[in-house]
Motif scaffolding. Structure first.
Motif, mmCIF file in Angstrom:
data_model
loop_
_atom_site.group_PDB
_atom_site.id
_atom_site.type_symbol
_atom_site.label_atom_id
_atom_site.label_comp_id
_atom_site.label_asym_id
_atom_site.label_seq_id
_atom_site.Cartn_x
_atom_site.Cartn_y
_atom_site.Cartn_z
ATOM 1 N N ILE A 41 0.857 -1.175 0.000
ATOM 2 C CA ILE A 41 0.000 0.000 0.000
ATOM 3 C C ILE A 41 0.900 1.234 0.000
ATOM 4 O O ILE A 41 1.822 1.335 0.801
ATOM 5 C CB ILE A 41 -0.927 0.008 1.233
ATOM 6 C CG1 ILE A 41 -1.833 -1.234 1.214
ATOM 7 C CG2 ILE A 41 -1.769 1.270 1.273
ATOM 8 C CD1 ILE A 41 -2.575 -1.468 2.510
ATOM 9 N N ASP A 42 0.622 2.132 -0.904
ATOM 10 C CA ASP A 42 1.394 3.364 -1.032
ATOM 11 C C ASP A 42 1.430 4.112 0.308
ATOM 12 O O ASP A 42 0.421 4.203 1.005
ATOM 13 C CB ASP A 42 0.729 4.236 -2.108
ATOM 14 C CG ASP A 42 1.530 5.483 -2.404
ATOM 15 O OD1 ASP A 42 1.355 6.466 -1.657
ATOM 16 O OD2 ASP A 42 2.312 5.478 -3.364
ATOM 17 N N ASP A 43 2.601 4.639 0.672
ATOM 18 C CA ASP A 43 2.752 5.357 1.948
ATOM 19 C C ASP A 43 1.808 6.549 2.051
ATOM 20 O O ASP A 43 1.271 6.844 3.111
ATOM 21 C CB ASP A 43 4.198 5.825 2.129
ATOM 22 C CG ASP A 43 5.135 4.669 2.455
ATOM 23 O OD1 ASP A 43 4.642 3.631 2.946
ATOM 24 O OD2 ASP A 43 6.348 4.809 2.227
ATOM 25 N N LYS A 44 1.597 7.241 0.924
ATOM 26 C CA LYS A 44 0.705 8.395 0.935
ATOM 27 C C LYS A 44 -0.730 7.944 1.213
ATOM 28 O O LYS A 44 -1.479 8.616 1.922
ATOM 29 C CB LYS A 44 0.776 9.125 -0.411
ATOM 30 C CG LYS A 44 0.095 10.487 -0.382
ATOM 31 C CD LYS A 44 0.210 11.203 -1.717
ATOM 32 C CE LYS A 44 1.535 11.912 -1.839
ATOM 33 N NZ LYS A 44 1.624 12.761 -3.036
ATOM 34 N N ALA A 45 -1.101 6.770 0.658
ATOM 35 C CA ALA A 45 -2.442 6.227 0.905
ATOM 36 C C ALA A 45 -2.610 5.846 2.374
ATOM 37 O O ALA A 45 -3.654 6.092 2.977
ATOM 38 C CB ALA A 45 -2.695 5.008 0.006
ATOM 39 N N LYS A 46 -1.557 5.261 2.967
ATOM 40 C CA LYS A 46 -1.607 4.912 4.394
ATOM 41 C C LYS A 46 -1.829 6.157 5.233
ATOM 42 O O LYS A 46 -2.653 6.169 6.152
ATOM 43 C CB LYS A 46 -0.295 4.240 4.823
ATOM 44 C CG LYS A 46 -0.085 2.847 4.285
ATOM 45 C CD LYS A 46 1.258 2.310 4.760
ATOM 46 C CE LYS A 46 1.601 0.999 4.080
ATOM 47 N NZ LYS A 46 2.933 0.502 4.442
ATOM 48 N N THR A 47 -1.085 7.219 4.913
ATOM 49 C CA THR A 47 -1.211 8.474 5.661
ATOM 50 C C THR A 47 -2.607 9.056 5.504
ATOM 51 O O THR A 47 -3.220 9.503 6.479
ATOM 52 C CB THR A 47 -0.162 9.499 5.175
ATOM 53 O OG1 THR A 47 1.133 8.922 5.324
ATOM 54 C CG2 THR A 47 -0.235 10.779 5.956
ATOM 55 N N SER A 48 -3.140 9.036 4.277
ATOM 56 C CA SER A 48 -4.480 9.563 4.017
ATOM 57 C C SER A 48 -5.524 8.811 4.825
ATOM 58 O O SER A 48 -6.430 9.401 5.412
ATOM 59 C CB SER A 48 -4.830 9.462 2.524
ATOM 60 O OG SER A 48 -3.959 10.229 1.750
#
Length: 200
Positions: A41-48
């Protein structure tokens, strides 16, 4: 001398079993790598996704600013629920006050991967995803963008804990839409998830 016979027999068994054991281990490693790929899972998606905890629970002290017009991606329609909402780029408090928001870091609408869209369910923010729990398998979700119209078919509805980012994972070649809102509507402790597959 008996011990020597046992050692020789054991050595023979290990020698015969080695290719099979090596094959089993290799297969295990292959499956592990595939699992890692599927669960990437993309890190930016995790943060979002993690930020949704604040967005869904935050009580704004002042009126949020209006969303930027150039962040408009399209509209989402759910015929069964008589719902039609604008979809903006980013699931921020500012955007979710007025629309649904695509989680940054998830795949673009209509492409292979997992496109995640969040919206409020609280009465404070109007209807939006209030009735999302009424969706069942095979219900239709339509997203219109400037690039075209995309029809998704619901394949599962479930709840997860707020930190369960596994809902953003996907399998190679799969085109998923994941809708996210709070559960229950008041004082939410979980996330209501609706996942749908893109119709080709």
């Amino acid at each position: 001398m008996k011990w020597l016979a046992y050692v020789l027999i054991l050595t023979g068994i290990v020698t015969m079993m080695y290719p099979k054991m090596k094959s089993v281990y290799s297969s295990y490693q292959e499956k592990q790598l595939m699992r890692e790929w599927e669960n990437h899972i993309d890190d930016k998606a995790k943060t979002s996704f993690t930020k949704l905890e604040t967005v869904f629970n935050e009580q704004e002290q002042q009126e949020p600013r209006l969303p930027e017009r150039n962040s408009l991606l399209g509209t989402i329609s759910i015929p069964k629920l008589d719902v039609q909402l604008p979809v903006l780029e980013g699931a921020s408090q500012q955007n979710l006050k007025h629309a649904a928001g695509r989680l940054e870091g998830t795949t673009p609408i209509g492409t292979k991967g997992n496109t995640a869209i969040a919206a409020h369910r609280s009465f404070t923010y109007g209807k939006q995803f209030n009735r999302l729990n009424e969706l069942v398998k095979n219900d239709e979700i339509i997203i219109e963008t400037k690039d075209g119209s995309y029809s998704y078919t619901v394949n599962q509805v479930f709840t997860v804990m707020p930190d369960d980012i596994s809902v953003l994972s996907t399998k190679p070649g799969e085109a998923l839409l994941t809708l996210i809102t709070c559960e229950p509507m008041k004082n939410p402790t979980k996330r209501l998830i609706v996942q749908a597959v893109l119709e080709q």
